[in-house]
Design a protein around this motif. Sequence first.
Motif, PDB file in Angstrom:
ATOM      1  N   GLU A  42       0.843  -1.192   0.000  1.00  0.00           N
ATOM      2  CA  GLU A  42       0.000   0.000   0.000  1.00  0.00           C
ATOM      3  C   GLU A  42       0.881   1.247   0.000  1.00  0.00           C
ATOM      4  OE1 GLU A  42      -3.544   0.563   0.145  1.00  0.00           O
ATOM      5  OE2 GLU A  42      -3.390  -1.476  -0.606  1.00  0.00           O
ATOM      6  N   ALA A  43       0.435   2.277  -0.688  1.00  0.00           N
ATOM      7  CA  ALA A  43       1.131   3.561  -0.615  1.00  0.00           C
ATOM      8  C   ALA A  43       1.058   4.037   0.834  1.00  0.00           C
ATOM      9  CB  ALA A  43       0.477   4.560  -1.544  1.00  0.00           C
ATOM     10  N   THR A  44       2.204   4.389   1.382  1.00  0.00           N
ATOM     11  CA  THR A  44       2.267   4.778   2.789  1.00  0.00           C
ATOM     12  C   THR A  44       2.795   6.201   2.898  1.00  0.00           C
ATOM     13  OG1 THR A  44       2.732   2.482   3.394  1.00  0.00           O
ATOM     14  CG2 THR A  44       3.231   4.154   5.039  1.00  0.00           C
ATOM     15  N   PRO A  45       2.041   7.093   3.532  1.00  0.00           N
ATOM     16  CA  PRO A  45       2.550   8.454   3.724  1.00  0.00           C
ATOM     17  C   PRO A  45       3.777   8.448   4.637  1.00  0.00           C
ATOM     18  CG  PRO A  45       0.379   8.185   4.753  1.00  0.00           C
ATOM     19  CD  PRO A  45       0.723   6.892   4.090  1.00  0.00           C
ATOM     20  N   ASP A  46       4.561   9.512   4.578  1.00  0.00           N
ATOM     21  CA  ASP A  46       5.779   9.587   5.395  1.00  0.00           C
ATOM     22  C   ASP A  46       5.508   9.444   6.892  1.00  0.00           C
ATOM     23  OD1 ASP A  46       7.471   9.806   3.237  1.00  0.00           O
ATOM     24  OD2 ASP A  46       7.515  11.996   3.279  1.00  0.00           O
ATOM     25  N   GLU A  52      -4.352   5.411   9.873  1.00  0.00           N
ATOM     26  CA  GLU A  52      -3.866   5.113   8.518  1.00  0.00           C
ATOM     27  C   GLU A  52      -2.965   3.883   8.521  1.00  0.00           C
ATOM     28  OE1 GLU A  52      -3.333   9.331   6.172  1.00  0.00           O
ATOM     29  OE2 GLU A  52      -2.010   8.961   7.890  1.00  0.00           O
ATOM     30  N   ALA A  53      -2.068   3.804   9.497  1.00  0.00           N
ATOM     31  CA  ALA A  53      -1.146   2.663   9.589  1.00  0.00           C
ATOM     32  C   ALA A  53      -1.918   1.362   9.771  1.00  0.00           C
ATOM     33  CB  ALA A  53      -0.156   2.875  10.732  1.00  0.00           C
ATOM     34  N   ALA A  54      -2.910   1.377  10.648  1.00  0.00           N
ATOM     35  CA  ALA A  54      -3.714   0.173  10.892  1.00  0.00           C
ATOM     36  C   ALA A  54      -4.445  -0.264   9.623  1.00  0.00           C
ATOM     37  CB  ALA A  54      -4.702   0.415  12.024  1.00  0.00           C
ATOM     38  N   LEU A  55      -4.974   0.688   8.880  1.00  0.00           N
ATOM     39  CA  LEU A  55      -5.681   0.383   7.632  1.00  0.00           C
ATOM     40  C   LEU A  55      -4.727  -0.217   6.597  1.00  0.00           C
ATOM     41  CD1 LEU A  55      -8.355   0.509   6.084  1.00  0.00           C
ATOM     42  CD2 LEU A  55      -7.747   2.825   5.382  1.00  0.00           C
ATOM     43  N   ILE A  56      -3.546   0.361   6.482  1.00  0.00           N
ATOM     44  CA  ILE A  56      -2.536  -0.159   5.549  1.00  0.00           C
ATOM     45  C   ILE A  56      -2.151  -1.582   5.938  1.00  0.00           C
ATOM     46  CG2 ILE A  56      -0.102   0.090   4.861  1.00  0.00           C
ATOM     47  CD1 ILE A  56      -0.634   3.203   5.033  1.00  0.00           C
ATOM     48  N   LEU A  57      -1.880  -1.794   7.226  1.00  0.00           N
ATOM     49  CA  LEU A  57      -1.493  -3.134   7.698  1.00  0.00           C
ATOM     50  C   LEU A  57      -2.584  -4.161   7.416  1.00  0.00           C
ATOM     51  CD1 LEU A  57       0.253  -2.323  11.093  1.00  0.00           C
ATOM     52  CD2 LEU A  57       1.324  -3.286   9.045  1.00  0.00           C
ATOM     53  N   GLU A  58      -3.832  -3.790   7.637  1.00  0.00           N
ATOM     54  CA  GLU A  58      -4.932  -4.730   7.404  1.00  0.00           C
ATOM     55  C   GLU A  58      -5.101  -5.053   5.925  1.00  0.00           C
ATOM     56  OE1 GLU A  58      -6.522  -6.771   9.488  1.00  0.00           O
ATOM     57  OE2 GLU A  58      -5.169  -5.883  10.955  1.00  0.00           O
ATOM     58  N   LYS A  59      -4.938  -4.053   5.053  1.00  0.00           N
ATOM     59  CA  LYS A  59      -5.043  -4.314   3.613  1.00  0.00           C
ATOM     60  C   LYS A  59      -3.929  -5.257   3.160  1.00  0.00           C
ATOM     61  CE  LYS A  59      -7.402  -0.104   2.081  1.00  0.00           C
ATOM     62  NZ  LYS A  59      -7.270   1.123   1.281  1.00  0.00           N
ATOM     63  N   GLY A 109       6.290  -8.784   6.527  1.00  0.00           N
ATOM     64  CA  GLY A 109       5.442  -7.623   6.274  1.00  0.00           C
ATOM     65  C   GLY A 109       6.147  -6.554   5.476  1.00  0.00           C
ATOM     66  N   GLY A 110       5.455  -5.459   5.289  1.00  0.00           N
ATOM     67  CA  GLY A 110       6.004  -4.320   4.569  1.00  0.00           C
ATOM     68  C   GLY A 110       6.697  -3.356   5.512  1.00  0.00           C
ATOM     69  N   SER A 111       6.792  -2.114   5.093  1.00  0.00           N
ATOM     70  CA  SER A 111       7.541  -1.117   5.864  1.00  0.00           C
ATOM     71  C   SER A 111       6.928  -0.842   7.239  1.00  0.00           C
ATOM     72  CB  SER A 111       7.659   0.184   5.072  1.00  0.00           C
ATOM     73  OG  SER A 111       6.382   0.703   4.779  1.00  0.00           O
ATOM     74  N   LEU A 112       5.640  -1.150   7.413  1.00  0.00           N
ATOM     75  CA  LEU A 112       4.998  -0.941   8.722  1.00  0.00           C
ATOM     76  C   LEU A 112       4.922  -2.229   9.545  1.00  0.00           C
ATOM     77  CD1 LEU A 112       2.069   1.444   7.710  1.00  0.00           C
ATOM     78  CD2 LEU A 112       4.289   2.041   8.686  1.00  0.00           C
ATOM     79  N   GLY A 113       5.390  -3.325   8.987  1.00  0.00           N
ATOM     80  CA  GLY A 113       5.355  -4.589   9.714  1.00  0.00           C
ATOM     81  C   GLY A 113       4.200  -5.468   9.280  1.00  0.00           C
ATOM     82  N   SER A 115       0.197  -7.101  10.132  1.00  0.00           N
ATOM     83  CA  SER A 115      -1.085  -6.837  10.790  1.00  0.00           C
ATOM     84  C   SER A 115      -1.293  -7.810  11.946  1.00  0.00           C
ATOM     85  CB  SER A 115      -2.226  -6.988   9.785  1.00  0.00           C
ATOM     86  OG  SER A 115      -2.386  -8.350   9.426  1.00  0.00           O
ATOM     87  N   GLU A 116      -2.146  -7.415  12.862  1.00  0.00           N
ATOM     88  CA  GLU A 116      -2.502  -8.299  13.979  1.00  0.00           C
ATOM     89  C   GLU A 116      -3.171  -9.572  13.456  1.00  0.00           C
ATOM     90  OE1 GLU A 116      -1.627  -8.167  17.237  1.00  0.00           O
ATOM     91  OE2 GLU A 116      -0.410  -6.491  16.518  1.00  0.00           O
ATOM     92  N   THR A 117      -3.891  -9.467  12.363  1.00  0.00           N
ATOM     93  CA  THR A 117      -4.551 -10.635  11.766  1.00  0.00           C
ATOM     94  C   THR A 117      -3.515 -11.691  11.390  1.00  0.00           C
ATOM     95  OG1 THR A 117      -6.289  -9.202  10.897  1.00  0.00           O
ATOM     96  CG2 THR A 117      -6.077 -11.380   9.891  1.00  0.00           C
TER      97      THR A 117
END
Length: 160
Positions: A42-46, A52-59, A109-113, A115-117
Amino acid sequence: MPDITIACVGRIKEKFYTDAISEYQKRLSRYCKFRITEVKDEATPDAPSPKEAALILEKEGGRLLEKIPEGAYVIALCIEGAQLSSEALAKKIDTLALSGKSRLCFVIGGSLGLSETIKKRADFQLSFSPMTFPHQLMRVILSEQIYRAYTILSGQKYHK
Protein backbone atom coordinates in the motif's frame (compact mmCIF):
# COMPACT_ATOMS: atom_id res chain seq x y z
CA MET A 1 10.10 -32.96 -0.24
CA PRO A 2 9.47 -30.01 2.10
CA ASP A 3 7.56 -27.09 0.62
CA ILE A 4 8.62 -23.64 1.80
CA THR A 5 7.01 -20.36 0.82
CA ILE A 6 8.01 -16.85 1.79
CA ALA A 7 4.96 -14.59 1.49
CA CYS A 8 5.94 -10.94 1.54
CA VAL A 9 4.78 -7.42 0.84
CA GLY A 10 6.12 -5.44 -2.10
CA ARG A 11 8.49 -6.07 -4.97
CA ILE A 12 12.26 -5.95 -4.85
CA LYS A 13 13.73 -3.46 -7.26
CA GLU A 14 17.42 -3.73 -6.36
CA LYS A 15 19.32 -6.23 -8.51
CA PHE A 16 21.78 -7.12 -5.72
CA TYR A 17 18.89 -8.38 -3.55
CA THR A 18 17.28 -10.35 -6.39
CA ASP A 19 20.65 -11.87 -7.33
CA ALA A 20 21.26 -13.01 -3.75
CA ILE A 21 17.76 -14.48 -3.43
CA SER A 22 18.14 -16.28 -6.77
CA GLU A 23 21.37 -17.85 -5.54
CA TYR A 24 19.70 -19.20 -2.39
CA GLN A 25 16.68 -20.41 -4.41
CA LYS A 26 19.10 -22.37 -6.60
CA ARG A 27 20.95 -23.82 -3.58
CA LEU A 28 17.71 -24.72 -1.80
CA SER A 29 16.31 -26.63 -4.79
CA ARG A 30 18.16 -29.76 -3.65
CA TYR A 31 16.48 -29.68 -0.22
CA CYS A 32 12.96 -28.35 -0.73
CA LYS A 33 10.46 -26.67 -3.00
CA PHE A 34 11.15 -23.01 -2.33
CA ARG A 35 9.26 -20.01 -3.62
CA ILE A 36 8.66 -16.39 -2.81
CA THR A 37 5.20 -14.91 -3.25
CA GLU A 38 4.79 -11.15 -3.31
CA VAL A 39 1.70 -9.06 -2.66
CA LYS A 40 1.15 -5.41 -3.55
CA ASP A 41 2.21 -2.92 -0.92
CA GLU A 42 0.00 0.00 0.00
CA ALA A 43 1.13 3.56 -0.62
CA THR A 44 2.27 4.78 2.79
CA PRO A 45 2.55 8.45 3.72
CA ASP A 46 5.78 9.59 5.39
CA ALA A 47 4.12 9.93 8.79
CA PRO A 48 0.91 7.87 8.77
CA SER A 49 -1.53 8.40 11.60
CA PRO A 50 -2.21 5.32 13.76
CA LYS A 51 -5.54 4.90 11.95
CA GLU A 52 -3.87 5.11 8.52
CA ALA A 53 -1.15 2.66 9.59
CA ALA A 54 -3.71 0.17 10.89
CA LEU A 55 -5.68 0.38 7.63
CA ILE A 56 -2.54 -0.16 5.55
CA LEU A 57 -1.49 -3.13 7.70
CA GLU A 58 -4.93 -4.73 7.40
CA LYS A 59 -5.04 -4.31 3.61
CA GLU A 60 -1.58 -5.83 3.22
CA GLY A 61 -2.45 -8.52 5.78
CA GLY A 62 -5.55 -9.51 3.82
CA ARG A 63 -3.47 -9.96 0.68
CA LEU A 64 -0.90 -11.99 2.59
CA LEU A 65 -3.58 -14.29 4.04
CA GLU A 66 -4.64 -15.16 0.50
CA LYS A 67 -1.08 -16.26 -0.33
CA ILE A 68 -0.62 -18.64 2.60
CA PRO A 69 -0.73 -22.17 1.17
CA GLU A 70 -3.50 -24.47 2.39
CA GLY A 71 -2.42 -26.41 5.47
CA ALA A 72 0.83 -24.51 5.91
CA TYR A 73 2.52 -24.01 9.25
CA VAL A 74 2.85 -20.21 9.39
CA ILE A 75 5.90 -18.45 10.79
CA ALA A 76 5.49 -14.67 11.04
CA LEU A 77 8.61 -12.54 11.15
CA CYS A 78 8.02 -9.85 13.73
CA ILE A 79 10.16 -8.04 16.26
CA GLU A 80 8.26 -9.46 19.25
CA GLY A 81 8.81 -13.05 18.11
CA ALA A 82 11.21 -15.61 19.57
CA GLN A 83 14.87 -15.31 18.66
CA LEU A 84 16.46 -18.59 17.59
CA SER A 85 20.01 -19.57 16.77
CA SER A 86 20.64 -21.05 13.32
CA GLU A 87 20.85 -24.49 14.93
CA ALA A 88 17.55 -23.97 16.75
CA LEU A 89 15.83 -22.89 13.52
CA ALA A 90 17.19 -26.01 11.81
CA LYS A 91 15.87 -28.15 14.67
CA LYS A 92 12.46 -26.45 14.47
CA ILE A 93 12.22 -27.10 10.72
CA ASP A 94 13.27 -30.72 11.29
CA THR A 95 10.84 -31.25 14.19
CA LEU A 96 7.99 -29.78 12.15
CA ALA A 97 8.81 -32.07 9.20
CA LEU A 98 8.97 -35.13 11.48
CA SER A 99 5.54 -34.24 12.87
CA GLY A 100 4.06 -34.07 9.36
CA LYS A 101 4.32 -30.31 8.89
CA SER A 102 6.55 -30.08 5.83
CA ARG A 103 4.65 -27.18 4.26
CA LEU A 104 5.94 -23.98 5.86
CA CYS A 105 5.07 -20.38 5.08
CA PHE A 106 7.25 -17.58 6.41
CA VAL A 107 5.52 -14.18 6.30
CA ILE A 108 7.38 -10.88 5.98
CA GLY A 109 5.44 -7.62 6.27
CA GLY A 110 6.00 -4.32 4.57
CA SER A 111 7.54 -1.12 5.86
CA LEU A 112 5.00 -0.94 8.72
CA GLY A 113 5.36 -4.59 9.71
CA LEU A 114 2.59 -7.19 9.96
CA SER A 115 -1.08 -6.84 10.79
CA GLU A 116 -2.50 -8.30 13.98
CA THR A 117 -4.55 -10.64 11.77
CA ILE A 118 -1.37 -12.21 10.39
CA LYS A 119 0.27 -12.38 13.81
CA LYS A 120 -2.82 -14.17 15.19
CA ARG A 121 -2.89 -16.56 12.20
CA ALA A 122 0.76 -17.46 12.73
CA ASP A 123 1.63 -20.75 14.40
CA PHE A 124 4.96 -19.24 15.48
CA GLN A 125 6.44 -15.75 15.62
CA LEU A 126 10.13 -15.39 14.79
CA SER A 127 12.43 -12.42 15.33
CA PHE A 128 15.88 -12.14 13.83
CA SER A 129 16.85 -9.24 16.08
CA PRO A 130 15.39 -6.39 18.09
CA MET A 131 16.76 -4.18 15.30
CA THR A 132 14.71 -3.13 12.29
CA PHE A 133 15.80 -4.33 8.83
CA PRO A 134 14.55 -3.34 5.40
CA HIS A 135 11.89 -5.88 4.40
CA GLN A 136 13.71 -6.49 1.10
CA LEU A 137 16.89 -7.42 2.96
CA MET A 138 14.93 -9.74 5.27
CA ARG A 139 14.09 -11.90 2.25
CA VAL A 140 17.80 -12.39 1.63
CA ILE A 141 18.58 -13.04 5.29
CA LEU A 142 15.67 -15.46 5.69
CA SER A 143 16.52 -17.32 2.47
CA GLU A 144 20.10 -17.71 3.68
CA GLN A 145 18.99 -18.95 7.10
CA ILE A 146 16.65 -21.52 5.55
CA TYR A 147 19.53 -22.71 3.38
CA ARG A 148 21.82 -22.78 6.44
CA ALA A 149 19.20 -24.83 8.32
CA TYR A 150 19.18 -27.48 5.61
CA THR A 151 22.98 -27.63 5.47
CA ILE A 152 23.04 -28.07 9.26
CA LEU A 153 20.46 -30.86 9.03
CA SER A 154 22.40 -32.61 6.27
CA GLY A 155 25.76 -32.28 8.06
CA GLN A 156 27.35 -30.07 5.41
CA LYS A 157 30.29 -27.80 6.19
CA TYR A 158 28.55 -24.57 5.15
CA HIS A 159 27.62 -23.83 8.78
CA LYS A 160 30.71 -23.25 10.90
